[in-house]
Motif scaffolding. Structure first.
Motif, PDB file in Angstrom:
ATOM      1  N   ASN A  51      76.249   5.196  28.678  1.00 38.80           N
ATOM      2  CA  ASN A  51      75.093   4.546  28.358  1.00 38.80           C
ATOM      3  C   ASN A  51      74.935   3.448  29.612  1.00 38.80           C
ATOM      4  OD1 ASN A  51      73.144   3.009  27.206  1.00 38.80           O
ATOM      5  ND2 ASN A  51      73.997   2.794  25.199  1.00 38.80           N
ATOM      6  N   ILE A  52      73.975   3.743  30.263  1.00 34.61           N
ATOM      7  CA  ILE A  52      73.851   2.502  31.309  1.00 34.61           C
ATOM      8  C   ILE A  52      72.778   1.448  31.104  1.00 34.61           C
ATOM      9  CG2 ILE A  52      74.465   3.992  33.066  1.00 34.61           C
ATOM     10  CD1 ILE A  52      71.536   4.877  33.915  1.00 34.61           C
ATOM     11  N   MET A  53      72.312   1.398  29.753  1.00 37.06           N
ATOM     12  CA  MET A  53      71.365   0.298  29.433  1.00 37.06           C
ATOM     13  C   MET A  53      72.184  -1.034  29.485  1.00 37.06           C
ATOM     14  SD  MET A  53      69.599  -0.089  25.461  1.00 37.06           S
ATOM     15  CE  MET A  53      68.876   1.452  25.561  1.00 37.06           C
ATOM     16  N   LYS A  54      71.150  -2.050  30.083  1.00 36.95           N
ATOM     17  CA  LYS A  54      71.584  -3.338  30.359  1.00 36.95           C
ATOM     18  C   LYS A  54      72.130  -3.792  28.994  1.00 36.95           C
ATOM     19  CE  LYS A  54      70.312  -7.800  32.683  1.00 36.95           C
ATOM     20  NZ  LYS A  54      69.434  -8.281  33.434  1.00 36.95           N
ATOM     21  N   GLY A  55      73.459  -4.472  28.937  1.00 39.83           N
ATOM     22  CA  GLY A  55      73.987  -5.260  27.927  1.00 39.83           C
ATOM     23  C   GLY A  55      74.458  -4.215  26.846  1.00 39.83           C
ATOM     24  N   ALA A  56      74.842  -3.050  27.035  1.00 37.73           N
ATOM     25  CA  ALA A  56      75.259  -1.968  26.096  1.00 37.73           C
ATOM     26  C   ALA A  56      76.667  -2.265  26.066  1.00 37.73           C
ATOM     27  CB  ALA A  56      75.073  -0.562  26.724  1.00 37.73           C
ATOM     28  N   PRO A  57      77.169  -2.522  24.792  1.00 30.28           N
ATOM     29  CA  PRO A  57      78.619  -2.962  24.546  1.00 30.28           C
ATOM     30  C   PRO A  57      79.669  -1.528  25.113  1.00 30.28           C
ATOM     31  CG  PRO A  57      77.653  -1.929  22.556  1.00 30.28           C
ATOM     32  CD  PRO A  57      76.446  -1.927  23.618  1.00 30.28           C
ATOM     33  N   LYS A  58      79.154  -0.532  25.230  1.00 30.16           N
ATOM     34  CA  LYS A  58      80.174   0.523  25.741  1.00 30.16           C
ATOM     35  C   LYS A  58      79.671   1.390  26.604  1.00 30.16           C
ATOM     36  CE  LYS A  58      83.393   4.016  24.019  1.00 30.16           C
ATOM     37  NZ  LYS A  58      84.208   4.836  22.822  1.00 30.16           N
ATOM     38  N   LYS A  59      80.281   1.654  27.849  1.00 31.26           N
ATOM     39  CA  LYS A  59      79.460   2.305  28.811  1.00 31.26           C
ATOM     40  C   LYS A  59      79.967   3.785  28.370  1.00 31.26           C
ATOM     41  CE  LYS A  59      79.821  -1.049  32.426  1.00 31.26           C
ATOM     42  NZ  LYS A  59      80.339  -1.612  33.602  1.00 31.26           N
ATOM     43  N   HIS A  60      81.238   4.273  28.389  1.00 28.03           N
ATOM     44  CA  HIS A  60      81.498   5.519  28.061  1.00 28.03           C
ATOM     45  C   HIS A  60      81.484   5.701  26.783  1.00 28.03           C
ATOM     46  CE1 HIS A  60      84.845   8.852  28.434  1.00 28.03           C
ATOM     47  NE2 HIS A  60      83.624   9.303  28.278  1.00 28.03           N
ATOM     48  N   VAL A  61      80.570   6.544  26.657  1.00 23.24           N
ATOM     49  CA  VAL A  61      80.336   7.066  24.895  1.00 23.24           C
ATOM     50  C   VAL A  61      80.866   8.395  24.369  1.00 23.24           C
ATOM     51  CG1 VAL A  61      78.265   5.249  24.763  1.00 23.24           C
ATOM     52  CG2 VAL A  61      78.044   7.633  25.336  1.00 23.24           C
ATOM     53  N   MET A  62      81.089   9.449  25.331  1.00 22.16           N
ATOM     54  CA  MET A  62      81.424  10.698  25.126  1.00 22.16           C
ATOM     55  C   MET A  62      81.945  11.294  26.024  1.00 22.16           C
ATOM     56  SD  MET A  62      81.609  12.491  22.355  1.00 22.16           S
ATOM     57  CE  MET A  62      81.756  13.930  21.783  1.00 22.16           C
ATOM     58  N   THR A  63      83.013  12.238  25.696  1.00 24.48           N
ATOM     59  CA  THR A  63      83.607  13.275  26.548  1.00 24.48           C
ATOM     60  C   THR A  63      83.247  14.500  25.958  1.00 24.48           C
ATOM     61  OG1 THR A  63      85.236  11.698  27.607  1.00 24.48           O
ATOM     62  CG2 THR A  63      85.512  14.084  27.931  1.00 24.48           C
ATOM     63  N   TRP A  64      82.885  15.673  26.769  1.00 24.70           N
ATOM     64  CA  TRP A  64      82.863  17.052  26.263  1.00 24.70           C
ATOM     65  C   TRP A  64      83.722  17.553  27.050  1.00 24.70           C
ATOM     66  CZ3 TRP A  64      77.177  15.293  27.123  1.00 24.70           C
ATOM     67  CH2 TRP A  64      76.922  15.011  25.685  1.00 24.70           C
ATOM     68  N   ASN A  65      84.595  18.665  26.479  1.00 23.90           N
ATOM     69  CA  ASN A  65      85.626  19.370  27.216  1.00 23.90           C
ATOM     70  C   ASN A  65      85.335  21.184  26.887  1.00 23.90           C
ATOM     71  OD1 ASN A  65      87.143  17.439  28.451  1.00 23.90           O
ATOM     72  ND2 ASN A  65      87.638  16.720  26.297  1.00 23.90           N
ATOM     73  N   ASN A  66      84.131  21.375  26.936  1.00 22.64           N
ATOM     74  CA  ASN A  66      83.761  22.693  26.552  1.00 22.64           C
ATOM     75  C   ASN A  66      84.109  23.916  27.711  1.00 22.64           C
ATOM     76  OD1 ASN A  66      81.405  20.598  25.368  1.00 22.64           O
ATOM     77  ND2 ASN A  66      82.214  22.416  23.924  1.00 22.64           N
ATOM     78  N   HIS A  67      84.259  23.199  29.081  1.00 20.60           N
ATOM     79  CA  HIS A  67      84.672  23.864  30.140  1.00 20.60           C
ATOM     80  C   HIS A  67      85.791  23.717  30.910  1.00 20.60           C
ATOM     81  CE1 HIS A  67      79.926  24.843  30.272  1.00 20.60           C
ATOM     82  NE2 HIS A  67      79.916  24.047  30.065  1.00 20.60           N
ATOM     83  N   ASN A  68      86.439  24.722  31.495  1.00 17.48           N
ATOM     84  CA  ASN A  68      87.586  24.583  32.171  1.00 17.48           C
ATOM     85  C   ASN A  68      87.560  24.870  33.437  1.00 17.48           C
ATOM     86  OD1 ASN A  68      87.462  27.381  32.343  1.00 17.48           O
ATOM     87  ND2 ASN A  68      88.293  27.836  30.640  1.00 17.48           N
ATOM     88  N   SER A  69      86.352  24.901  34.211  1.00 19.04           N
ATOM     89  CA  SER A  69      86.163  24.735  35.683  1.00 19.04           C
ATOM     90  C   SER A  69      85.166  24.242  36.123  1.00 19.04           C
ATOM     91  CB  SER A  69      85.946  26.457  35.834  1.00 19.04           C
ATOM     92  OG  SER A  69      86.084  26.460  37.173  1.00 19.04           O
ATOM     93  N   HIS A  70      84.888  23.908  37.389  1.00 18.54           N
ATOM     94  CA  HIS A  70      83.820  23.357  38.005  1.00 18.54           C
ATOM     95  C   HIS A  70      82.673  23.144  37.425  1.00 18.54           C
ATOM     96  CE1 HIS A  70      82.711  22.000  42.268  1.00 18.54           C
ATOM     97  NE2 HIS A  70      81.748  21.718  41.823  1.00 18.54           N
ATOM     98  N   ILE A  71      82.016  21.995  37.133  1.00 19.32           N
ATOM     99  CA  ILE A  71      80.636  21.898  36.786  1.00 19.32           C
ATOM    100  C   ILE A  71      79.757  21.821  37.719  1.00 19.32           C
ATOM    101  CG2 ILE A  71      78.854  20.223  35.405  1.00 19.32           C
ATOM    102  CD1 ILE A  71      81.138  21.401  33.701  1.00 19.32           C
ATOM    103  N   THR A  72      78.893  22.980  38.114  1.00 19.36           N
ATOM    104  CA  THR A  72      78.055  23.079  38.986  1.00 19.36           C
ATOM    105  C   THR A  72      76.672  22.570  38.872  1.00 19.36           C
ATOM    106  OG1 THR A  72      77.827  25.356  38.477  1.00 19.36           O
ATOM    107  CG2 THR A  72      79.389  25.053  40.048  1.00 19.36           C
ATOM    108  N   GLY A  73      76.101  22.433  37.825  1.00 17.90           N
ATOM    109  CA  GLY A  73      74.701  22.068  37.537  1.00 17.90           C
ATOM    110  C   GLY A  73      74.385  21.507  36.253  1.00 17.90           C
ATOM    111  N   LEU A  74      73.796  20.284  36.283  1.00 18.67           N
ATOM    112  CA  LEU A  74      73.069  19.737  35.079  1.00 18.67           C
ATOM    113  C   LEU A  74      71.769  19.634  34.831  1.00 18.67           C
ATOM    114  CD1 LEU A  74      75.810  16.662  35.044  1.00 18.67           C
ATOM    115  CD2 LEU A  74      75.765  18.784  33.271  1.00 18.67           C
TER     116      LEU A  74
END
Length: 791
Positions: free
Chosen positions: A177-200
């Motif tokens: 979350n990169i909103m200005k003043g956000a209390p927490k930057k890192h809000v979630m981790t997804w571990n659905n893949h086991n190899s290189h993420i090549t595109g979003l």
């Protein structure tokens, strides 16, 4: 053309335009911004002549990635020293190059691998090999976020509501979350893949993002609820993806196929084979409704959205080129054999390129007969020969269709030659297996286009040529082959330092031994028969070219001048001249009678493997290890015409100046000399003015000069002042300028201070010399008076 060649010049060249990395579309969909080592090449898809380069080719920095904002009016380039340069892309398509807007140091500790803009274009995210993503506010020119991740960053996407999704090479997905003043930057981790993420990718009109991976799956995630919607199999290691205007997902990967999926279900809608190699990247341009695909072999392929048909193919980098051949009506096409299995077929006018698959290894030689320029023969390291026919569609898109194949050599087929007459046509081949083979082409006209299944062995499906004669040619690898104009003789050259001659019985299609030519001290690189005489030229690794008498089998002449191995040689101008090319990239023109080198041109940075000419010898084509194809043209006549024009202009100018001096129009003569920037003419005029009885003539003439002419005459004065014989004129002119022109006007001239600095040292020397002369004169007078008084 019969006039001797004195000079050649590069008419145009085909060079590397893409060496891997990112390629971006321009705003109008007509240009591509491609990474080429340390510069960005701007490729105009409509007009090749409008292509240009951004950056300095001599720069030692290497580009790691590029990005264009959503409006496509800004181009950002990241270099391996973690510096980013921002260029403003002109909206006017007729405008010249983009301008450098700013440069900044990102403070990353490793190269930047990926950059992305947000939708508005005011934020930029940079992902690096140091596991860090930095978010930059480009309006305020400051870094707003530094986000540390678990591994090297491989993909970045700005989501809805000021969310940032980052993919890593170990398969993790982080939501920030990169909103200005956000209390927490890192809000979630997804571990659905086991190899290189090549595109979003952002699914249009939603908060869902698509993650593509090399683990052969894709996952869908909701950025607000932070849940994983589904993980779907794609059954291929995905390298890149994009979303079309119909909302479907298009992917490319290791299979060399473009596939279209329904995003929600991963249902395969359609697919099409694009390349035999892996495809690295795909992007969609909504303006032109086309895809751009890049392959692992560094080729750029533009596809139409509707039928995935190839609209344009651009060879990004040739690597090493072994052979080039002009073919087709009017020599409008050029076949190129290089360090890849495909033959590159160029349109010589548009430089559009088609990749022709058939061989399985590097193509070493391509030749086309003069009696049918629609026929092409190619040979390869896969030990095979393929005969092709050039076919042009109604849309003026040409391709090569296979007719037949020749197999039988036990090793690499190194070179080919086709008979000069179509009455009893034949093909001769030589190989690293030390043999020469003869293949009859009597029924080539009846050959039909073969139907090929690209999934099966290519050569195995083609009709086979029958070898009519085989001879052991040399004791080592055979490098080259040529056929005489009468088709009665064949010459071969090998690594055993020998040139062998072979008789050809065209009735029985049999070879016979005709003789051996020895004298080279290194392997023979090339052999060529003269067209209208009983001569043969050979070149070698011993840095010499030898001219042989075929009848007597004797060496007539040895031409020296190359400083390294000579690989290619050609007879030109009715056999009166030679063109040669060597391993240092030098092309030389020789006059055989005198053995004089008429011209030497540095054409390449490495070995030249290919040297060919067009039908009238007005142009030559060279190519080699540096991957460049250079088209040279004979500029002897053009250069002579320019020299004659300069000579005529010089005579006219001298006559005009003489007339002005005769008529004592000194002021006009001075202006004339300064306009033409002729120092000696100006010196003559000023000398004439100084010798006049009225000294104010020089002052009047200088007073008529404008500021540009004053600057030119000051430049002349600086040169004249360095010589004691002309220094008097320089000092006199300087005196008149100082007393005629206002000081403010004189100082305001761009180089005024430079001229003064250059004048002072020599002026001081002249003053010292005059002082010494004055002292000598005084001493002489004193001695003279004393001597007279003594008498």
């Amino acid at each position: 053309m019969t006039d001797p060649i004195k000079e050649i010049a590069a008419k145009r060249s085909v060079e590397a335009v893409y060496t891997g990395g990112t390629v971006r579309w321009s705003a109008n969909g007509q240009k591509l911004f491609s990474t080429c080592t340390n510069v960005v090449k701007v490729i105009d898809l409509e007009d090749n002549s409008s292509s240009y380069t951004i950056g300095d080719p001599e720069d030692e920095l290497r580009i790691t990635c590029t990005v264009v904002d959503k409006n496509r009016n800004r181009l950002l380039i990241a270099y391996n020293n973690q510096v980013i340069r921002e260029y403003t892309i002109p909206l006017d398509p007729l405008a010249t190059k983009p301008e450098l807007a700013r440069t900044w140091k990102t403070m990353h500790l490793a190269p930047i691998l990926v950059m992305e803009f947000n939708e508005e274009g005011n934020l930029l995210a940079t992902g690096s090999a140091d596991h860090i993503v930095k978010v930059w506010n480009l309006t305020e020119q400051q870094c707003t976020h530094t986000l540390k991740g678990p591994s090297v960053v491989s993909a970045i996407l700005f989501g809805r509501n000021e969310k940032l999704v980052v993919g890593y090479i170990e398969g993790q997905l982080h939501l920030y979350n990169i909103m200005k003043g956000a209390p927490k930057k890192h809000v979630m981790t997804w571990n659905n893949h086991n190899s290189h993420i090549t595109g979003l990718l952002q699914v249009p009109d939603s908060r869902v993002i698509v993650a593509l991976s090399r683990d052969q799956t894709m996952s869908l995630h909701e950025t607000e609820t932070q849940e994983t919607l589904r993980v779907l199999p794609l059954y291929e290691s995905i390298e890149s993806g994009t979303i079309g205007h119909n909302g479907n997902l298009f992917t490319v990967g290791e299979e060399g196929v473009i596939k279209e999926f329904v995003i929600e279900t991963a249902k395969l809608v359609r697919k099409k084979m694009i390349s035999s190699s892996q495809l690295d990247h795909i992007s969609y341009d909504v303006v032109s409704n086309r895809f751009l695909v890049t392959s692992a072999e560094q080729n750029l392929i533009v596809l139409d959205f509707e039928d995935l048909k190839s609209v344009r193919q651009i060879v990004g980098s040739h690597d090493e080129i072994y052979s080039c051949c002009l073919l087709g009506k009017g020599e409008t096409y050029m076949a190129v054999g290089s360090n890849t299995s495909e033959i590159r077929l160029y349109n010589t006018k548009t430089l559009d390129c088609q990749l022709i698959r058939g061989h399985t290894e590097s193509v070493l030689s391509v030749v086309s007969p003069s009696w049918d320029t629609s026929i092409l023969a190619s040979c390869s390291k896969d030990n095979s020969i393929i005969i092709w026919r050039l076919v042009t569609s109604s849309e003026d898109i040409a391709t090569l269709v296979p007719l037949c194949a020749a197999t039988g050599h036990a090793n690499t087929v190194t070179a080919l030659a086709i008979s000069n007459s179509g009455r009893a046509p034949f093909l001769a081949s030589v190989s690293s297996d030390c043999t020469i083979k003869l293949w009859g082409l009597g029924n080539y006209g009846k050959m039909k286009e073969a139907k090929i299944d690209m999934e099966k062995g290519f050569v195995e499906q083609l009709p086979k040529l029958t070898c009519s004669s085989t001879m052991v040619a040399h004791g080592k690898d055979v490098n080259c082959i040529d056929i005489s104009e009468s088709d009665a003789l064949i010459a071969t050259g090998g690594m055993d330092k020998l040139v062998k001659l072979w008789q050809v019985d065209t009735n029985k299609m049999q070879l016979g031994i005709a003789g051996t030519l020895s004298g080279h001290r290194r392997g023979v690189g090339d052999v060529k028969f003269a067209k209208n005489s009983h001569k043969l030229a050979s070149c070698s690794g011993d840095m010499t070219i030898k001219i042989w008498n075929i009848s007597e089998k004797s060496c007539l002449q040895t031409i020296t001048g190359h400083t390294c191995a000579v690989f290619r040689v050609l007879f030109v101008r009715n056999d009166s001249q030679l063109v040669s090319a060597d391993s240092a990239g030098i092309v030389k023109i020789w006059t055989i009678k005198t053995a004089d080198c008429e011209s030497s041109v540095d054409g390449h940075t490495d070995k030249i493997w290919s040297l060919s000419k067009n039908h009238d010898e007005s142009e030559f084509v060279t190519a080699g290890t540096d991957g460049r194809i250079v088209v040279w043209k004979d500029v002897t006549e053009e250069k002579q015409r320019k020299e004659d024009e300069k000579r005529r202009e010089a005579i006219e100018q001298d006559q005009t100046l003489t007339n002005l001096l005769t008529q004592k129009r000194y002021s006009d003569a001075l202006v004339f000399a300064l306009t033409l920037v002729k120092p000696y003419c100006a010196y003559k005029v000023i000398n004439s003015l100084m010798s006049e009885e009225t000294p104010e003539e020089l002052s009047t003439a200088i007073g008529r000069l404008d500021s540009r002419q004053i600057e030119i005459i000051l430049q002349f004065c600086v040169k004249w002042n360095t010589n004691s014989r002309t220094s008097l004129v320089a000092q006199r002119v300087l005196f008149e300028i100082i007393h005629t022109i206002e000081p403010d006007q004189l100082v305001s001239m761009p180089g005024a201070y430079g001229y003064i600095e250059s004048l002072l040292p020599y002026t001081q020397r002249h003053m010292d010399r005059l002082d010494r002369a004055k002292q000598d004169v005084s001493l002489f007078n004193f001695v003279w008076k004393q001597m007279r008084n003594a008498v």
